[in-house]
Design an enzyme around this catalytic site. Structure first.
Site, short mmCIF file in Angstrom:
data_model
loop_
_atom_site.label_atom_id
_atom_site.label_comp_id
_atom_site.label_asym_id
_atom_site.label_seq_id
_atom_site.Cartn_x
_atom_site.Cartn_y
_atom_site.Cartn_z
NE ARG A 1 34.11 39.42 31.67
CZ ARG A 1 34.81 38.92 32.70
NH1 ARG A 1 35.17 37.65 32.70
NH2 ARG A 1 35.12 39.69 33.71
CG HIS B 1 39.99 41.23 34.37
ND1 HIS B 1 39.06 40.38 33.81
CD2 HIS B 1 40.86 40.43 35.03
CE1 HIS B 1 39.36 39.13 34.12
NE2 HIS B 1 40.46 39.13 34.87
CD GLU C 1 37.40 36.18 39.07
OE1 GLU C 1 38.51 36.24 39.61
OE2 GLU C 1 37.07 35.28 38.29
CG ASN D 1 34.06 35.09 36.28
OD1 ASN D 1 33.23 35.23 35.38
ND2 ASN D 1 35.06 35.91 36.47
CE1 TYR E 1 38.48 29.51 35.45
CE2 TYR E 1 37.49 31.28 36.74
CZ TYR E 1 38.06 30.82 35.57
OH TYR E 1 38.23 31.69 34.51
CD GLU F 1 37.10 35.07 34.18
OE1 GLU F 1 37.72 34.24 34.89
OE2 GLU F 1 37.29 36.28 34.23
O1 IFM Z 1 42.95 34.22 34.76
C1 IFM Z 1 41.96 34.40 35.72
C2 IFM Z 1 41.11 35.60 35.38
O2 IFM Z 1 41.86 36.77 35.24
C3 IFM Z 1 40.08 35.85 36.47
N1 IFM Z 1 39.36 34.64 36.76
C4 IFM Z 1 40.10 33.44 36.98
C5 IFM Z 1 41.07 33.20 35.83
C6 IFM Z 1 41.86 31.89 36.05
O3 IFM Z 1 42.59 31.96 37.24
#
Ligand code: IFM
Length: 449
Positions: free
Chosen positions: A75, A119, A164, A290, A292, A354
């Site tokens: 990706r 992006h 995002e 995504n 985190y 992600e």
């Molecule tokens: O680096 C970023 C990415 O561009 C978008 N998602 C989160 C990642 C980590 O912060």
């Protein structure tokens, strides 16, 4: 590690401004991030993406690294200002040529290209004309999608429209810590509808150009109330609507969540036209997730002249990454199961587009990078995906953020997310221990299928 389904996609992810560099080559125009990085104080140590990983020149080496890793998908993002330097008008052929060569090299290596069209690198002239606050940007985005897919959709089947959009709205236009640096608070809400409309119109353009799979990628976070008080629980529901539903309900159900009932304004006020929601809710083939961190919120405190927003609280009790983000693998299972429970049959297959972590990677004297902490992180999160699959969620792939260390927005080069260590002085790439671990995992999963 559990066995993943046959054909499960194992990949890595990057984005144009974070890795390419060469910002003034091949006819590329300025993006909002080029402008933002030049503002004093915007980025840690005044760093910029001007050179980044120099991937624009070193892409062959980077494709070879991926081939060695054994990933089945990559990706990356297509830089809008490379393909259409001012954000409108004809294509810039040298820009398209770059992605054309990259696509062919990936296919020759047996890697499926999964480009993201946006992006975050909006061409600066479009920002000057209002950016995502302006409805016209959605139409410009669809034109750009048509140009990119017109050149590449004969070889690329899967296309991701936006990355995002919540972050673009929240950090770019509401609080201004990301480009374009606007601090409009709830005045940023129109950027939600215009990005979603851009997604819808781009979906039409992609299908017309022959794309077989259209995907939208959002960042999801389980939202936890800081206590079980009614006020904190209500605040958690409000934040959940803002982050997890605002960019998903319209696409999967054709309706916006009622943010006004949470005191969060009306993202549709005066800007939704006939046909918009039909375009936005045209079927997609997969949803990109995504993940985190979870989010913990408490009830709004007294507002002074502005809206009373839920308060984001620190989450204690977990190990943290170099960024200070809590490491909560079960949060990934939670978002995946929540998506399935919330949207049921309307939820298409899901790709984790992600997931990854920044860690304090320091090369040893022999140059090796023993990032055992990243291996632990990835192991935990991949198991969390397996748990979601076991719970019945149709997850088709997992892509690590990121292939290699890169420009981490406001943090510049201070946060390293890569499986590959990049020495920014020499541009030397060194696979970390996590790279070998991921390679072995992929090989094992594939040998079992
Ligand atoms: O680096 C970023 C990415 O561009 C978008 N998602 C989160 C990642 C980590 O912060």
């Amino acid at each position: 590690m559990p066995r993943f389904p046959d054909g499960f996609t194992w990949g890595v992810a990057t984005a144009a401004y974070q890795i390419e560099g060469a910002v003034a080559e091949g006819g590329r125009g300025d993006s909002v991030w080029d402008t933002f990085c030049r503002q004093p104080g915007a980025i840690r140590d005044g760093q910029t993406g001007d050179i980044a990983d120099d991937h624009y020149h070193r892409w062959r080496e980077d494709v070879a690294l991926m081939a060695d890793l054994g990933v089945t998908a990559y990706r990356f993002s297509i830089g809008w200002p490379r393909v259409q330097p001012t954000g409108s008008g004809p294509a810039n052929d040298p820009g398209l040529d770059f992605y054309d060569r990259l696509t062919d090299a990936l296919l020759a290596a047996g890697i499926t290209p999964m480009p993201t069209l946006f992006h975050w690198d909006l061409p600066q002239p479009l920002e000057d004309a209002g950016g995502w606050l302006a409805r016209d940007t959605a139409a410009r985005f669809a034109d750009y999608a048509a140009l990119a897919a017109g050149r590449l959709a004969d070889r690329i089947g899967t296309w991701i429209t936006l990355n995002e959009p919540f972050v673009v709205m929240a950090l770019g236009y509401a609080i201004g810590t990301h480009a374009p640096g606007k601090a409009l608070m709830l005045g940023a809400l129109p950027t939600a509808h215009h990005q979603l409309l851009g997604h819808g119109l781009a979906t039409q353009a992609l299908r017309a150009a022959g794309a077989s799979q259209v995907v939208l990628t959002n960042n999801y976070s389980p939202v936890w109330p800081a206590s079980d008080s009614a006020e904190d629980v209500a605040a958690a529901r409000a934040w959940d609507a803002l982050q997890n539903r605002l960019f998903t309900d319209p696409v999967l159900t054709g309706r916006y969540p009622d943010l006004a009932s949470f005191g969060l304004g009306d993202p549709t006020a005066g800007i939704v036209k006939d046909g918009d929601l039909a375009a936005i809710s045209a079927p997609i083939d997969a949803l990109g997730v995504n993940y985190y961190v979870p989010t913990q919120v408490s009830a709004p405190r007294e507002a002074q002249g502005g809206p009373a927003l839920p308060v984001l609280e620190e989450i204690d009790g977990y190990p943290i990454t170099a960024f200070g983000w809590p490491i909560v693998p079960a949060g990934l299972t939670e978002v995946l199961v929540q998506l399935r429970d919330r949207y049921a049959d309307r939820l298409p297959p899901v790709y984790v587009t992600e997931n990854g972590c920044s860690m304090p990677d320091v090369p040893a004297t022999d140059g090796s990078v023993e990032d055992r902490d990243r291996i632990g992180y990835l192991d935990g999160h991949i198991r969390a995906v397996a748990d979601a699959i076991a719970a019945g969620v149709d997850v088709r792939g997992y892509l690590v953020w990121s292939l290699m260390d890169n420009f981490e927005w406001n943090e510049g080069y201070h946060q390293r997310f890569g499986l590959v260590y990049v020495d920014y002085e020499t541009q030397r790439r060194t696979p970390k221990a996590s790279y070998s671990w991921y390679r072995d995992l992929i090989a094992l999963q594939q040998s079992a299928s």
